[in-house]
Design a protein around this motif. Structure first.
Motif, PDB file in Angstrom:
ATOM      1  N   CYS A 235       0.834  -1.203   0.000  1.00  0.00           N
ATOM      2  CA  CYS A 235       0.000   0.000   0.000  1.00  0.00           C
ATOM      3  C   CYS A 235       0.869   1.253   0.000  1.00  0.00           C
ATOM      4  CB  CYS A 235      -0.917   0.014   1.218  1.00  0.00           C
ATOM      5  SG  CYS A 235      -2.301  -1.123   1.122  1.00  0.00           S
ATOM      6  N   PRO A 241      -5.018   2.058  -1.409  1.00  0.00           N
ATOM      7  CA  PRO A 241      -5.518   1.399  -0.195  1.00  0.00           C
ATOM      8  C   PRO A 241      -5.768  -0.088  -0.427  1.00  0.00           C
ATOM      9  CG  PRO A 241      -7.300   2.571  -1.271  1.00  0.00           C
ATOM     10  CD  PRO A 241      -6.050   2.902  -2.051  1.00  0.00           C
ATOM     11  N   TRP A 242      -5.947  -0.799   0.666  1.00  0.00           N
ATOM     12  CA  TRP A 242      -6.277  -2.229   0.613  1.00  0.00           C
ATOM     13  C   TRP A 242      -7.442  -2.481   1.549  1.00  0.00           C
ATOM     14  CZ3 TRP A 242      -6.484  -6.069   4.343  1.00  0.00           C
ATOM     15  CH2 TRP A 242      -6.577  -7.394   3.880  1.00  0.00           C
ATOM     16  N   LEU A 243      -8.441  -3.221   1.044  1.00  0.00           N
ATOM     17  CA  LEU A 243      -9.650  -3.486   1.820  1.00  0.00           C
ATOM     18  C   LEU A 243      -9.807  -4.975   2.030  1.00  0.00           C
ATOM     19  CD1 LEU A 243     -12.312  -2.574   3.133  1.00  0.00           C
ATOM     20  CD2 LEU A 243     -13.353  -2.643   0.852  1.00  0.00           C
ATOM     21  N   ASN A 245     -12.595  -6.963   3.870  1.00  0.00           N
ATOM     22  CA  ASN A 245     -13.839  -7.139   4.617  1.00  0.00           C
ATOM     23  C   ASN A 245     -14.040  -8.604   4.980  1.00  0.00           C
ATOM     24  OD1 ASN A 245     -14.837  -4.521   4.882  1.00  0.00           O
ATOM     25  ND2 ASN A 245     -15.751  -4.541   2.835  1.00  0.00           N
ATOM     26  N   SER A 272     -12.957  -6.836   9.904  1.00  0.00           N
ATOM     27  CA  SER A 272     -12.656  -6.177   8.629  1.00  0.00           C
ATOM     28  C   SER A 272     -11.534  -5.173   8.833  1.00  0.00           C
ATOM     29  CB  SER A 272     -13.894  -5.473   8.070  1.00  0.00           C
ATOM     30  OG  SER A 272     -14.929  -6.400   7.806  1.00  0.00           O
ATOM     31  N   LEU A 274      -9.015  -2.093   6.891  1.00  0.00           N
ATOM     32  CA  LEU A 274      -8.768  -1.169   5.790  1.00  0.00           C
ATOM     33  C   LEU A 274      -7.406  -0.521   6.012  1.00  0.00           C
ATOM     34  CD1 LEU A 274      -9.565   0.504   3.292  1.00  0.00           C
ATOM     35  CD2 LEU A 274     -10.803   2.049   4.818  1.00  0.00           C
ATOM     36  N   VAL A 276      -4.718   2.265   4.613  1.00  0.00           N
ATOM     37  CA  VAL A 276      -4.657   3.465   3.767  1.00  0.00           C
ATOM     38  C   VAL A 276      -3.291   4.122   3.957  1.00  0.00           C
ATOM     39  CG1 VAL A 276      -5.743   5.667   3.191  1.00  0.00           C
ATOM     40  CG2 VAL A 276      -7.134   3.787   4.092  1.00  0.00           C
ATOM     41  N   PHE A 299     -16.484  -2.330   5.807  1.00  0.00           N
ATOM     42  CA  PHE A 299     -16.227  -1.050   5.151  1.00  0.00           C
ATOM     43  C   PHE A 299     -16.886  -1.025   3.778  1.00  0.00           C
ATOM     44  CE2 PHE A 299     -12.609  -1.533   8.047  1.00  0.00           C
ATOM     45  CZ  PHE A 299     -12.636  -0.311   8.698  1.00  0.00           C
ATOM     46  N   GLU A 301     -17.292   1.149  -0.096  1.00  0.00           N
ATOM     47  CA  GLU A 301     -16.438   1.905  -1.005  1.00  0.00           C
ATOM     48  C   GLU A 301     -16.408   3.376  -0.620  1.00  0.00           C
ATOM     49  OE1 GLU A 301     -14.380   0.792  -3.255  1.00  0.00           O
ATOM     50  OE2 GLU A 301     -14.960  -1.250  -2.711  1.00  0.00           O
ATOM     51  N   ASP A 303     -16.520   4.460   2.391  1.00  0.00           N
ATOM     52  CA  ASP A 303     -15.574   4.534   3.510  1.00  0.00           C
ATOM     53  C   ASP A 303     -14.138   4.612   3.007  1.00  0.00           C
ATOM     54  OD1 ASP A 303     -17.588   4.367   5.446  1.00  0.00           O
ATOM     55  OD2 ASP A 303     -17.560   2.177   5.404  1.00  0.00           O
ATOM     56  N   VAL A 304     -13.835   3.848   1.966  1.00  0.00           N
ATOM     57  CA  VAL A 304     -12.481   3.856   1.417  1.00  0.00           C
ATOM     58  C   VAL A 304     -12.143   5.243   0.868  1.00  0.00           C
ATOM     59  CG1 VAL A 304     -10.950   2.858  -0.320  1.00  0.00           C
ATOM     60  CG2 VAL A 304     -12.589   1.402   0.875  1.00  0.00           C
TER      61      VAL A 304
END
Length: 561
Positions: A235, A241-243, A245, A272, A274, A276, A299, A301, A303-304
Motif C-alpha cells: 500500500c 488502499p487495501w480493503l 472485509n 474487517s 482497511l 490506507v 467497510f 467503497e 468509507d475507502v
C-alpha cells in the motif's frame, strides 16, 4: 381475476381500452380488498416481483413478499375516508437487482365494486435510481462535512506524535472501531534487515473495551519492520488502499506480519481491515490501519474514499511536522553550539545566561548574547535578536555575532560599534535585520555606557531588589542602513545587576508591552543571591508556561573586591 376486472370496468369502457391500459402499462398496479388481501395484480408487478399472478389472489399483502415494507396505515386511511394518498414502499423482490433494496412511489385510490364492496387500487413507479442518487448525494455531503471537521481536529500543532494521535482519535470512532497510525522512521536505533521498511508505531485509538484486548498489540518494540510482500508495504509503495472485509486469519496476517497480532485482533472482535497510505508529493510518510469489530458493518467503497481523503490531509500535516522538527532541531543545535561558547568577561565581572526556546507553535529564533573582555578592565555585554525564525535566522545570527565581535575588538565607543556593524551588514548583504543592545561595564570608573539598535532597554537591579529601566535612545535595527546611534552613560553602584533580555521575556499576546515592562521593574529579585538563582527566580515569576518567542537572558554584576 377477469371477473373482477369486468366488474370494476362495467359500463365504463365497452371496448376494453381501460383493461388494455392496465394490463400493458409498465407501471405496477395492485388491487386489495378491505382486509388488504390481493384481488388483482397486473403483469408489470408480476415481472417486478417474480411471483405469478395466481399466487397473490386472496393472500394478505405482506405474506407474498415479506421483504417489501408496505404502507398499511396509508392504505387503511384510503379505505376509511376515500381520499387518495401517495406513499413510498421499499424492499427486495424475488427478481435480483443491482440496485439492492428497491424503492417505489405509489398513489392509492378507493374503488367501489358492484358485488364486492370497497377495494383499494395502487399504481406505482420505481424510483430506486432517484433514491440511490439522493443517498449518494447525502453520503457525499457527509464525507465533505467529515473532511471539514478533520481540518479543525488534525494537525493543530507541529508535533508528529500529537498529529498522529489526533488522526487516530478522529478515525476511531468516526469511521472505525480501531485506528492505528505508523510513520516511516528515518532515524532509528539499530538497522532493519535488508529490504525491510521500518515503521514507528505512533498512535493507537480504540474504545476502552477493545483497548484492553489490544494492549499487547504494540509489543515490547516501538518499531515494526515491513517486508515487501506485506499488504501494508505494498500500500505504501503503490499509494493505493487495501480493503479486507470479513478477512480470514491469513489475510489479516499479511497486514499485521505476525500471527500473534492476528490472535490479538481476533480477540478484540476485529473482522474487517482497511489499510490506507499517508501520501505526500515526495513520498509516503506512513500508513493508517482501520479495523471494524463486533456488530459494526464492513467497510464500504464510500468509507475507502473518505479514508483516503482524510489520510491525504493528515499526511500533509505529518510531513509539515516532520520538516518542522528537523529544522527546529538543526536550528536549536546550531544556536546552542554558538551560545555555549560566549566570550569571557573580565575576572571582576560575574555573568549568568539563560536561553529558552519558544513553545512548539513557533520555530527557533535568532536570539543571541555575548560578553567580551576589553582593555582597561571593561566588559562589553551584548544582547541581539535577528528578525524571523528557523534555521536561516540562526545562521544569520551567527554572522551578526561574529561581525560584532570583530568590530568590538577595535575598542570603539558602543554607539560607533553599532554604526560600524550596520555599515558592514549592508556591505556583506545579510538579508535580515537585527535588534541589538550593547552595555559597556567599567567597574573601575563605576559607570556603564549603553546604546541600542532598536532593542529593549536594560534593567538595573539595585542592591535590596529595587529595579529601574535604563531608557536609551532607540536607534534603528542593524541592517537597516540608517545609522545614527546614541549612547547613554550612567553610574552603577557595587552590587547592581544589569539584566539584558530579548522580547520573548516581556511580549505576550493581548497584553501591552509597557504593562509587561512595568511588571518586570516591579519584581523584587534577590540580588544578594548567585546570578543563576536570580535568573531562576525571574523566569519563575514572569515566564509562565510556554512562551510565544525565544527568551534570552544575560545578567552581569561586578564581583566584590
Amino acid at each position: 381475476m377477469d371477473d373482477l376486472m369486468d366488474d370494476l370496468m362495467d359500463g365504463e369502457c365497452e371496448c376494453g381500452l381501460l383493461r388494455r391500459i392496465i394490463e400493458e402499462t409498465l407501471a405496477p398496479v395492485v388491487m386489495l380488498d378491505e382486509r388488504l388481501r390481493y384481488l388483482y395484480v397486473n403483469p408489470a408487478w408480476v415481472r417486478v416481483s417474480g411471483v405469478p399472478a395466481a399466487a397473490y389472489l386472496g393472500r394478505p399483502l405482506g405474506e407474498v413478499l415479506p421483504d417489501v415494507s408496505w404502507p398499511d396505515d396509508v392504505l387503511l386511511k384510503v379505505l376509511e375516508d376515500g381520499q387518495p394518498r401517495e406513499a413510498t414502499f421499499t424492499g427486495t423482490t424475488r427478481v435480483p437487482s443491482h440496485l439492492g433494496r428497491r424503492l417505489w412511489r405509489g398513489v392509492f385510490h378507493r374503488l367501489k365494486t358492484r358485488d364486492r364492496g370497497l377495494a383499494v387500487c395502487g399504481i406505482g413507479v420505481e424510483v430506486s435510481n432517484l433514491g440511490r442518487y439522493l443517498d449518494d448525494l447525502e453520503n457525499a455531503h457527509q464525507r465533505l462535512a467529515l473532511l471539514d471537521l478533520a481540518a479543525t481536529r488534525i494537525g493543530t500543532t507541529l508535533d508528529i506524535e500529537t498529529t498522529c494521535t489526533e488522526l487516530a482519535d478522529f478515525l476511531a470512532p468516526s469511521m472505525a472501531d480501531v485506528a492505528a497510525v505508523g510513520t516511516v522512521e528515518d532515524e532509528f536505533c539499530g538497522t532493519p534487515a535488508p529490504g525491510m521498511l521500518r515503521l514507528r508505531k505512533t498512535a493507537l485509538s480504540a474504545p476502552q473495551e477493545l483497548r484492553w484486548h489490544l494492549r499487547h498489540l504494540g509489543g515490547p518494540d516501538e518499531y515494526l519492520d515491513l517486508p515487501r510482500t506485506s499488504v501494508t508495504r505494498r500500500c505504501m509503495d503503490t499509494g493505493r488502499p487495501w480493503l479486507g472485509n470479513l478477512a480470514t486469519d491469513e489475510l489479516i496476517e499479511k497486514v499485521t506480519v505476525d500471527p500473534e497480532r492476528v490472535r490479538i485482533f481476533r480477540a478484540a472482535g476485529v473482522h474487517s481491515v482497511l489499510v490506507v497510505p499517508l501520501p505526500t508529493a515526495g513520498r509516503c510518510v506512513g500508513v493508517v490501519i482501520l479495523g471494524r469489530a463486533g456488530a459494526s458493518a464492513p467497510f464500504s467503497e464510500d468509507d475507502v474514499v473518505t479514508a483516503q481523503g482524510l489520510a491525504g490531509r493528515a499526511a500533509v500535516a505529518i510531513d509539515s511536522a516532520r520538516r518542522y522538527t528537523r529544522e527546529h532541531t538543526m536550528a536549536l543545535e546550531l544556536q546552542r553550539a554558538l551560545l555555549s561558547e560566549p566570550g569571557s568577561p573580565h575576572a571582576g565581572v560575574e555573568v549568568a545566561t539563560r536561553y529558552l526556546p519558544s513553545g512548539r507553535s513557533a520555530l527557533v529564533g535568532g536570539d543571541w548574547y555575548d560578553s567580551l573582555a576589553l582593555p582597561g578592565g571593561r566588559t562589553l555585554l551584548v544582547m541581539g535578536d535577528v528578525m524571523g525564525h528557523g534555521f536561516q535566522a540562526a545562521v544569520t545570527m551567527s554572522q551578526y555575532r561574529s561581525l560584532l565581535r570583530t568590530v568590538a575588538a577595535s575598542d570603539m565607543p558602543v554607539d560607533d560599534i553599532l554604526g560600524e556593524v550596520d555599515r558592514r551588514v549592508a556591505h556583506i548583504g545579510l538579508d535580515r535585520v537585527a535588534t541589538c543592545l550593547l552595555v559597556l561595564m567599567d567597574p573601575q570608573a563605576g559607570i556603564c555606557t549603553a546604546a541600542s539598535a532598536g532593542h529593549l532597554p536594560p534593567l538595573a537591579v539595585h542592591p535590596g531588589g529595587t529595579s529601574e529601566m535604563l531608557w536609551l535612545p532607540a536607534g534603528p535595527p542593524l541592517g537597516a542602513e540608517l545609522g545614527d546611534y546614541e549612547s547613554v552613560t550612567v553610574p552603577t553602584e557595587p552590587g547592581t545587576v544589569l539584566l539584558l533580555y530579548t522580547d520573548g521575556l516581556v511580549e505576550q499576546r493581548g497584553t501591552d508591552i509597557d504593562t509587561r515592562l512595568r511588571a518586570l521593574t516591579e519584581l523584587q529579585l534577590p540580588t544578594e543571591s548567585p546570578l543563576e538563582a536570580m535568573l531562576d527566580a525571574l523566569l519563575a515569576r514572569l515566564a509562565h508556561g510556554a512562551h510565544e518567542d525565544d527568551v534570552a537572558l544575560l545578567a552581569a554584576r561586578q564581583r566584590p573586591n
